[in-house]
Design an enzyme around this catalytic site. Structure first.
Site, PDB file in Angstrom:
ATOM      1  CD  GLN A 151      41.873  50.974  42.560  1.00 33.15           C
ATOM      2  OE1 GLN A 151      42.746  50.249  42.173  1.00 33.15           O
ATOM      3  NE2 GLN A 151      40.610  50.618  42.496  1.00 33.15           N
ATOM      4  CG  ASN A 202      36.830  39.349  39.137  1.00 34.03           C
ATOM      5  OD1 ASN A 202      37.364  38.538  39.882  1.00 34.03           O
ATOM      6  ND2 ASN A 202      36.538  40.585  39.503  1.00 34.03           N
ATOM      7  NE  ARG A 251      41.704  44.954  46.236  1.00 30.35           N
ATOM      8  CZ  ARG A 251      41.099  44.354  45.205  1.00 30.35           C
ATOM      9  NH1 ARG A 251      41.705  44.266  44.035  1.00 30.35           N
ATOM     10  NH2 ARG A 251      39.882  43.870  45.336  1.00 30.35           N
ATOM     11  CG  HIS A 296      40.912  48.029  39.882  1.00 33.16           C
ATOM     12  ND1 HIS A 296      40.717  47.986  41.232  1.00 33.16           N
ATOM     13  CD2 HIS A 296      40.860  46.734  39.473  1.00 33.16           C
ATOM     14  CE1 HIS A 296      40.540  46.740  41.626  1.00 33.16           C
ATOM     15  NE2 HIS A 296      40.615  45.958  40.567  1.00 33.16           N
TER      16      HIS A 296
HETATM   17  P1  NAI Z   1      42.139  33.346  46.215  1.00 29.62           P
HETATM   18  O1  NAI Z   1      41.598  33.522  47.591  1.00 29.62           O
HETATM   19  O2  NAI Z   1      41.651  32.235  45.376  1.00 29.62           O
HETATM   20  O3  NAI Z   1      43.736  33.247  46.252  1.00 29.62           O
HETATM   21  C1  NAI Z   1      44.534  34.072  47.028  1.00 29.62           C
HETATM   22  C2  NAI Z   1      45.780  33.284  47.421  1.00 29.62           C
HETATM   23  O4  NAI Z   1      46.667  34.170  48.110  1.00 29.62           O
HETATM   24  C3  NAI Z   1      45.459  32.120  48.358  1.00 29.62           C
HETATM   25  O5  NAI Z   1      46.027  30.932  47.853  1.00 29.62           O
HETATM   26  C4  NAI Z   1      46.080  32.534  49.674  1.00 29.62           C
HETATM   27  O6  NAI Z   1      46.558  31.457  50.439  1.00 29.62           O
HETATM   28  C5  NAI Z   1      47.224  33.428  49.182  1.00 29.62           C
HETATM   29  N1  NAI Z   1      47.752  34.310  50.224  1.00 29.62           N
HETATM   30  C6  NAI Z   1      47.107  34.938  51.237  1.00 29.62           C
HETATM   31  N2  NAI Z   1      47.977  35.625  51.984  1.00 29.62           N
HETATM   32  C7  NAI Z   1      49.214  35.437  51.417  1.00 29.62           C
HETATM   33  C8  NAI Z   1      50.523  35.877  51.744  1.00 29.62           C
HETATM   34  N3  NAI Z   1      50.744  36.664  52.817  1.00 29.62           N
HETATM   35  N4  NAI Z   1      51.541  35.491  50.955  1.00 29.62           N
HETATM   36  C9  NAI Z   1      51.314  34.671  49.896  1.00 29.62           C
HETATM   37  N5  NAI Z   1      50.103  34.214  49.546  1.00 29.62           N
HETATM   38  C10 NAI Z   1      49.065  34.599  50.298  1.00 29.62           C
HETATM   39  O7  NAI Z   1      41.877  34.755  45.504  1.00 29.62           O
HETATM   40  P2  NAI Z   1      41.911  35.087  43.955  1.00 29.62           P
HETATM   41  O8  NAI Z   1      40.566  34.917  43.389  1.00 29.62           O
HETATM   42  O9  NAI Z   1      43.052  34.380  43.331  1.00 29.62           O
HETATM   43  O10 NAI Z   1      42.216  36.662  44.039  1.00 29.62           O
HETATM   44  C11 NAI Z   1      43.416  37.132  44.611  1.00 29.62           C
HETATM   45  C12 NAI Z   1      43.351  38.641  44.760  1.00 29.62           C
HETATM   46  O11 NAI Z   1      43.358  39.270  43.478  1.00 29.62           O
HETATM   47  C13 NAI Z   1      42.062  39.157  45.428  1.00 29.62           C
HETATM   48  O12 NAI Z   1      42.102  39.069  46.829  1.00 29.62           O
HETATM   49  C14 NAI Z   1      42.027  40.580  44.938  1.00 29.62           C
HETATM   50  O13 NAI Z   1      42.737  41.435  45.825  1.00 29.62           O
HETATM   51  C15 NAI Z   1      42.735  40.532  43.589  1.00 29.62           C
HETATM   52  N6  NAI Z   1      41.793  40.687  42.474  1.00 29.62           N
HETATM   53  C16 NAI Z   1      41.993  41.733  41.599  1.00 29.62           C
HETATM   54  C17 NAI Z   1      41.109  41.961  40.570  1.00 29.62           C
HETATM   55  C18 NAI Z   1      41.339  43.042  39.583  1.00 29.62           C
HETATM   56  O14 NAI Z   1      40.406  43.435  38.870  1.00 29.62           O
HETATM   57  N7  NAI Z   1      42.552  43.552  39.457  1.00 29.62           N
HETATM   58  C19 NAI Z   1      39.902  41.130  40.414  1.00 29.62           C
HETATM   59  C20 NAI Z   1      39.858  39.989  41.308  1.00 29.62           C
HETATM   60  C21 NAI Z   1      40.748  39.828  42.325  1.00 29.62           C
END
Ligand code: NAI
Length: 352
Positions: free
Chosen positions: A280, A114, A251, A299
């Site tokens: 949530q 997503n 989040r 959400h």
């Molecule tokens: P991803 O794993 O591809 O990217 C996450 C990035 O955050 C990575 O590059 C990682 O190195 C970085 N990261 C981790 N810890 C960090 C920190 N302390 N400071 C800075 N960067 C940090 O994940 P993706 O697919 O981009 O998703 C990210 C987040 O978005 C998910 O973990 C989820 O919590 C949230 N999400 C929300 C949705 C919604 O419906 N609102 C749906 C999908 C994801």
């Protein structure tokens, strides 16, 4: 084999929209697949005592970020048969990853399912804030025509500085979608992109502090981990530029609840938007519902009908592989073999 899913209730919409795969009634399309092969599916929306009872003899548990069942270390201890925890979506913070690793339970999510859906939502919410869309819409519905009041808080996005925290799949797609708006893009991530990737996205790497202090708009796209829990606390919000905007589709717990309310009330921040809350579903009196100058949604950014199809297919694939004893897609794995293996989480858990 017993599979338990906890999903949001579909209600009337589920009756007319069979594509609503992420709701309890349609259970990610798992029912025909499991029941035709002699397995058991329990699909529910309860996240409390009824879930506890079902988990006791469950082999697989599927949770969704949109209606999270928080699977704590106590729940894991009380569920001796659990072998697989699956997130129907992206973001597995509702599972205690350390406890799952200690029990050698596999944790997986549907990586990438997503990411475009969320990136689009984040762009929409940036524009909603900067252009002052919500009050303008509300004025129209209320029968008003007071342009001065609305224009006094309305800006172009062009030439503004946008800071991205977490430059993974969603962060990069968000950056790509901002390109035609002619903004300066800065980013912070604990894993820097290659210079070629930075050039393609037109994004400059900064420290988190420098990004915080220089951005007109910040958009958060990092997972919730021990390293990002309340990353935007009172002190960091105070370091943001006066009159800047914060968007968080990652989040809710990454932003301190009451510090944000205070920053909006004092006018230090000009606006906040996002679709993620803690806990949530958000209570009817959650302070973010009534704080000034927000453009929040429930959400839902990652549960568009297109995303739901990809999520359901991914979950079905994981469950099928689990039943067949074949490995789950490597990209989906968060915890495997007793270790946090996802590079996006292992930094915080120190076991990558
Ligand atoms: P991803 O794993 O591809 O990217 C996450 C990035 O955050 C990575 O590059 C990682 O190195 C970085 N990261 C981790 N810890 C960090 C920190 N302390 N400071 C800075 N960067 C940090 O994940 P993706 O697919 O981009 O998703 C990210 C987040 O978005 C998910 O973990 C989820 O919590 C949230 N999400 C929300 C949705 C919604 O419906 N609102 C749906 C999908 C994801």
């Amino acid at each position: 084999m017993k599979v338990v899913t906890v999903l949001y209730p579909g209600g009337e919409a589920a009756k007319t929209t069979p594509e609503l795969w992420n709701c309890t009634e349609h259970a990610l399309g798992l029912r025909p697949m499991l029941e035709s092969t002699g397995h058991t599916l329990v699909s529910m929306s309860d996240t409390g005592a009824a879930l506890d009872r079902e988990l006791v003899d469950a082999d697989v548990m599927v949770a969704t970020p949109f209606w999270p069942a928080y699977i704590t270390k106590e729940r894991i201890a009380q569920s001796p048969k659990l072998k697989l925890l699956l997130t129907a979506g992206v973001g597995s913070d509702h599972f205690d990853l350390a406890a799952a690793a200690a029990r050698k339970i596999t944790v997986a999510e549907i990586t990438g399912s997503n990411v475009v859906s969320v990136a689009e939502h984040a762009v929409m919410q940036v524009l909603a804030l900067v252009r002052n869309f919500i009050p303008s819409y509300q004025q129209v519905v209320a029968g008003g025509w007071d342009i001065a009041t609305l224009a006094a808080r309305s800006h172009d996005l062009e030439d503004k500085t946008v800071g991205i925290v977490g430059m993974g799949r969603i962060g990069q797609r968000f950056a790509a979608r901002l390109k035609p708006f002619d903004v300066q893009v800065h980013y912070y991530d604990n894993r820097r992109l290659t210079t070629a990737e930075e050039q393609v996205l037109g994004a400059r790497y900064l420290s988190l502090d420098a990004l915080t202090e220089s951005s007109d708009v910040i958009s958060i796209h990092a997972p919730l981990t021990p390293g990002t829990d309340r990353l935007f606390d009172r002190a960091r919000l105070a370091r943001m530029k006066r009159g800047s905007y914060l968007v968080n589709t990652a989040r809710g717990r990454i932003v301190d609840t009451m510090a944000l309310v205070d920053a909006l009330k004092s006018g230090h921040l000009a606006g906040y938007a996002g679709d993620v809350w803690y806990p949530q579903p958000a209570a009817a009196d959650h302070p973010w519902r009534t704080m000034p100058n927000h453009a929040m949604t429930p959400h839902l950014s990652g549960t568009t009908l297109e995303a739901q199809k990809r999520i359901a297919e991914g979950v079905q694939d994981c469950v099928q592989r689990f039943l067949a004893g074949t490995p789950i897609e490597r990209d989906y794995l968060i915890v495997d073999g007793g270790r946090v293996v996802s590079p996006s989480y292992s930094y915080a858990y120190g076991s990558g």
